[in-house]
Design a protein around this motif. Structure first.
Motif, PDB file in Angstrom:
ATOM      1  N   HIS A 189       0.822  -1.215   0.000  1.00  0.00           N
ATOM      2  CA  HIS A 189       0.000   0.000   0.000  1.00  0.00           C
ATOM      3  C   HIS A 189       0.856   1.264   0.000  1.00  0.00           C
ATOM      4  N   HIS A 190       2.168   1.106   0.073  1.00  0.00           N
ATOM      5  CA  HIS A 190       3.080   2.248   0.025  1.00  0.00           C
ATOM      6  C   HIS A 190       4.072   2.054  -1.132  1.00  0.00           C
ATOM      7  N   PRO A 191       3.598   2.043  -2.355  1.00  0.00           N
ATOM      8  CA  PRO A 191       4.486   1.732  -3.489  1.00  0.00           C
ATOM      9  C   PRO A 191       5.623   2.729  -3.656  1.00  0.00           C
ATOM     10  N   ALA A 192       5.366   4.023  -3.434  1.00  0.00           N
ATOM     11  CA  ALA A 192       6.411   5.032  -3.619  1.00  0.00           C
ATOM     12  C   ALA A 192       7.516   4.856  -2.579  1.00  0.00           C
ATOM     13  N   LEU A 193       7.131   4.664  -1.302  1.00  0.00           N
ATOM     14  CA  LEU A 193       8.130   4.485  -0.245  1.00  0.00           C
ATOM     15  C   LEU A 193       8.903   3.179  -0.436  1.00  0.00           C
ATOM     16  N   THR A 194       8.185   2.128  -0.862  1.00  0.00           N
ATOM     17  CA  THR A 194       8.852   0.839  -1.098  1.00  0.00           C
ATOM     18  C   THR A 194       9.867   0.958  -2.219  1.00  0.00           C
ATOM     19  N   ALA A 195       9.475   1.619  -3.302  1.00  0.00           N
ATOM     20  CA  ALA A 195      10.387   1.795  -4.435  1.00  0.00           C
ATOM     21  C   ALA A 195      11.605   2.612  -4.022  1.00  0.00           C
ATOM     22  N   TRP A 196      11.365   3.709  -3.272  1.00  0.00           N
ATOM     23  CA  TRP A 196      12.496   4.539  -2.847  1.00  0.00           C
ATOM     24  C   TRP A 196      13.420   3.765  -1.923  1.00  0.00           C
ATOM     25  N   PHE A 197      12.878   2.978  -0.985  1.00  0.00           N
ATOM     26  CA  PHE A 197      13.729   2.221  -0.064  1.00  0.00           C
ATOM     27  C   PHE A 197      14.660   1.290  -0.834  1.00  0.00           C
ATOM     28  N   TRP A 198      14.141   0.570  -1.799  1.00  0.00           N
ATOM     29  CA  TRP A 198      14.965  -0.388  -2.527  1.00  0.00           C
ATOM     30  C   TRP A 198      15.945   0.313  -3.463  1.00  0.00           C
ATOM     31  N   ILE A 199      15.569   1.459  -4.028  1.00  0.00           N
ATOM     32  CA  ILE A 199      16.519   2.237  -4.824  1.00  0.00           C
ATOM     33  C   ILE A 199      17.683   2.687  -3.945  1.00  0.00           C
ATOM     34  N   PHE A 200      17.361   3.212  -2.760  1.00  0.00           N
ATOM     35  CA  PHE A 200      18.405   3.658  -1.827  1.00  0.00           C
ATOM     36  C   PHE A 200      19.290   2.485  -1.414  1.00  0.00           C
ATOM     37  N   THR A 201      18.682   1.344  -1.097  1.00  0.00           N
ATOM     38  CA  THR A 201      19.440   0.179  -0.636  1.00  0.00           C
ATOM     39  C   THR A 201      20.354  -0.352  -1.730  1.00  0.00           C
ATOM     40  N   ILE A 202      19.863  -0.401  -2.965  1.00  0.00           N
ATOM     41  CA  ILE A 202      20.696  -0.870  -4.085  1.00  0.00           C
ATOM     42  C   ILE A 202      21.877   0.073  -4.316  1.00  0.00           C
ATOM     43  N   LEU A 203      21.615   1.388  -4.270  1.00  0.00           N
ATOM     44  CA  LEU A 203      22.700   2.352  -4.434  1.00  0.00           C
ATOM     45  C   LEU A 203      23.711   2.230  -3.294  1.00  0.00           C
ATOM     46  N   ALA A 204      23.202   2.030  -2.059  1.00  0.00           N
ATOM     47  CA  ALA A 204      24.096   1.857  -0.908  1.00  0.00           C
ATOM     48  C   ALA A 204      24.924   0.592  -1.070  1.00  0.00           C
ATOM     49  N   TYR A 205      24.318  -0.469  -1.601  1.00  0.00           N
ATOM     50  CA  TYR A 205      25.045  -1.726  -1.805  1.00  0.00           C
ATOM     51  C   TYR A 205      26.143  -1.558  -2.858  1.00  0.00           C
ATOM     52  N   LEU A 206      25.818  -0.886  -3.953  1.00  0.00           N
ATOM     53  CA  LEU A 206      26.809  -0.664  -5.002  1.00  0.00           C
ATOM     54  C   LEU A 206      27.968   0.184  -4.484  1.00  0.00           C
ATOM     55  N   TRP A 207      27.623   1.226  -3.700  1.00  0.00           N
ATOM     56  CA  TRP A 207      28.677   2.067  -3.120  1.00  0.00           C
ATOM     57  C   TRP A 207      29.507   1.279  -2.113  1.00  0.00           C
ATOM     58  N   GLY A 208      28.840   0.539  -1.230  1.00  0.00           N
ATOM     59  CA  GLY A 208      29.533  -0.191  -0.178  1.00  0.00           C
ATOM     60  C   GLY A 208      30.463  -1.258  -0.717  1.00  0.00           C
ATOM     61  N   THR A 209      29.977  -2.073  -1.654  1.00  0.00           N
ATOM     62  CA  THR A 209      30.811  -3.158  -2.187  1.00  0.00           C
ATOM     63  C   THR A 209      31.948  -2.612  -3.053  1.00  0.00           C
ATOM     64  N   ARG A 210      31.696  -1.537  -3.787  1.00  0.00           N
ATOM     65  CA  ARG A 210      32.762  -0.937  -4.607  1.00  0.00           C
ATOM     66  C   ARG A 210      33.850  -0.355  -3.714  1.00  0.00           C
ATOM     67  N   THR A 211      33.446   0.338  -2.644  1.00  0.00           N
ATOM     68  CA  THR A 211      34.419   0.886  -1.694  1.00  0.00           C
ATOM     69  C   THR A 211      35.217  -0.225  -1.035  1.00  0.00           C
ATOM     70  N   PHE A 212      34.535  -1.317  -0.691  1.00  0.00           N
ATOM     71  CA  PHE A 212      35.184  -2.458  -0.043  1.00  0.00           C
ATOM     72  C   PHE A 212      36.229  -3.079  -0.969  1.00  0.00           C
ATOM     73  N   ARG A 213      35.846  -3.307  -2.223  1.00  0.00           N
ATOM     74  CA  ARG A 213      36.757  -3.946  -3.175  1.00  0.00           C
ATOM     75  C   ARG A 213      37.981  -3.075  -3.461  1.00  0.00           C
ATOM     76  N   ARG A 214      37.760  -1.775  -3.634  1.00  0.00           N
ATOM     77  CA  ARG A 214      38.859  -0.874  -3.972  1.00  0.00           C
ATOM     78  C   ARG A 214      39.828  -0.691  -2.804  1.00  0.00           C
ATOM     79  N   SER A 215      39.339  -0.849  -1.585  1.00  0.00           N
ATOM     80  CA  SER A 215      40.185  -0.636  -0.402  1.00  0.00           C
ATOM     81  C   SER A 215      40.785  -1.919   0.133  1.00  0.00           C
ATOM     82  N   ARG A 216      40.288  -3.045  -0.311  1.00  0.00           N
ATOM     83  CA  ARG A 216      40.672  -4.329   0.275  1.00  0.00           C
ATOM     84  C   ARG A 216      42.173  -4.577   0.260  1.00  0.00           C
ATOM     85  N   GLY A 217      42.851  -4.183  -0.792  1.00  0.00           N
ATOM     86  CA  GLY A 217      44.282  -4.440  -0.910  1.00  0.00           C
ATOM     87  C   GLY A 217      45.112  -3.736   0.152  1.00  0.00           C
TER      88      GLY A 217
END
Length: 265
Positions: free
Chosen positions: A231-259
């Motif tokens: 019943h909250h399609p806009a909030l649900t869509a925004w949450f998953w967009i934010f989470t996906i962007l956070a995941y892409l940022w987090g994993t990219r930062t992790f990989r680049r710094s791992r060495g």
């Protein structure tokens, strides 16, 4: 993330149990301290708002303390899991230096370790709601969905914050301060519907951009309002967009710094 949850599940569960136990190793009460501190926090908020400030208004047919508890329970998990995940690489530096160890599972271990206390508080919340005559219905199963959302959100952020904390130790303190401020910017101790009419629409949307807004009100929708998450399609869509962007940022930062992790630690 899903790959490691499946292939390393036994190791993750073992490390999560050990992580939960070692926090209170050597104390007489042991793991009970993990439950005492949040309970005392809830009682303190209850005394301040309901006794001191005379907050007697009910929301959705339940007393203020139960309404507030539905928002506090997910926040407790988010706070503990993100704090632990941010410090996971530094805390387990001896594992990071091992060449054969998959350090990618350390933030997952912290997120799983925090689940023990979260499950206890979910059960306690159900008991308190039943005592007040608000028995759980089918909508209560939505807590599994919202807990899963929060688990993925925490992991997505933890990969980035953990990597930064290795190279910049002050990041642990920055995250802690951000969480202290964030609890008051998230509608947990106050009802967003009460102040929304007095705020500009732009400010209201800024509050709703907080991903924990979606989670906290999702818990209340499940326990009190009996509102399905779709019943909250806009909030649900925004949450998953934010989470996906956070995941892409987090994993990219992790990989680049791992060495650099082993050298810095």
């Amino acid at each position: 993330m899903l790959k490691y949850l499946i292939t390393e599940r036994k190791l993750i569960v073992t490390l999560a149990k050990n992580d939960f136990r070692k926090k209170f190793a050597g104390s007489y009460m042991g793991i009970l301290w993990a439950l005492v501190q949040p309970v005392v926090t809830v009682l303190m908020y209850w005394f301040v708002f309901q006794v001191g400030l005379r907050q007697t208004q009910s929301y959705g047919g339940v007393p203020f303390i139960l309404w507030m508890l539905a928002g506090l329970v997910p926040w407790f998990y988010f706070n503990d899991a993100l704090t632990g995940g941010t410090n996971s690489l530094v805390e387990y530096s001896y594992l990071v230096k091992k060449v054969v160890f998959r350090i990618e599972i350390l933030p997952i271990v912290k997120a799983c370790s925090a689940l023990y206390v979260h499950v206890f508080f979910v059960v306690l919340t159900y008991v308190l709601y039943c005592l007040y005559g608000k028995f759980p219905g089918w909508y209560s199963f939505q807590l599994l969905y919202y807990s899963g959302c929060m688990f993925i959100l925490v992991l997505s952020l933890s990969y980035g914050t953990a990597a930064i904390s290795v190279l910049f130790r002050d990041n642990v303190q920055i995250v802690a301060i951000a969480l202290q401020v964030g609890v008051w910017f998230t509608p947990i101790m106050w009802n967003f519907a009460d102040i929304a009419p007095r705020l500009p629409k732009m400010v209201c949307w800024i509050f709703k951009l907080n991903p924990m807004y979606y989670i906290c009100y999702g818990y209340r929708d499940s326990l009190i309002g009996h509102v399905p998450f779709w019943h909250h399609p806009a909030l649900t869509a925004w949450f998953w967009i934010f989470t996906i962007l956070a995941y892409l940022w987090g994993t990219r930062t992790f990989r680049r710094s791992r060495g650099h992790f082993a050298d810095v630690l």
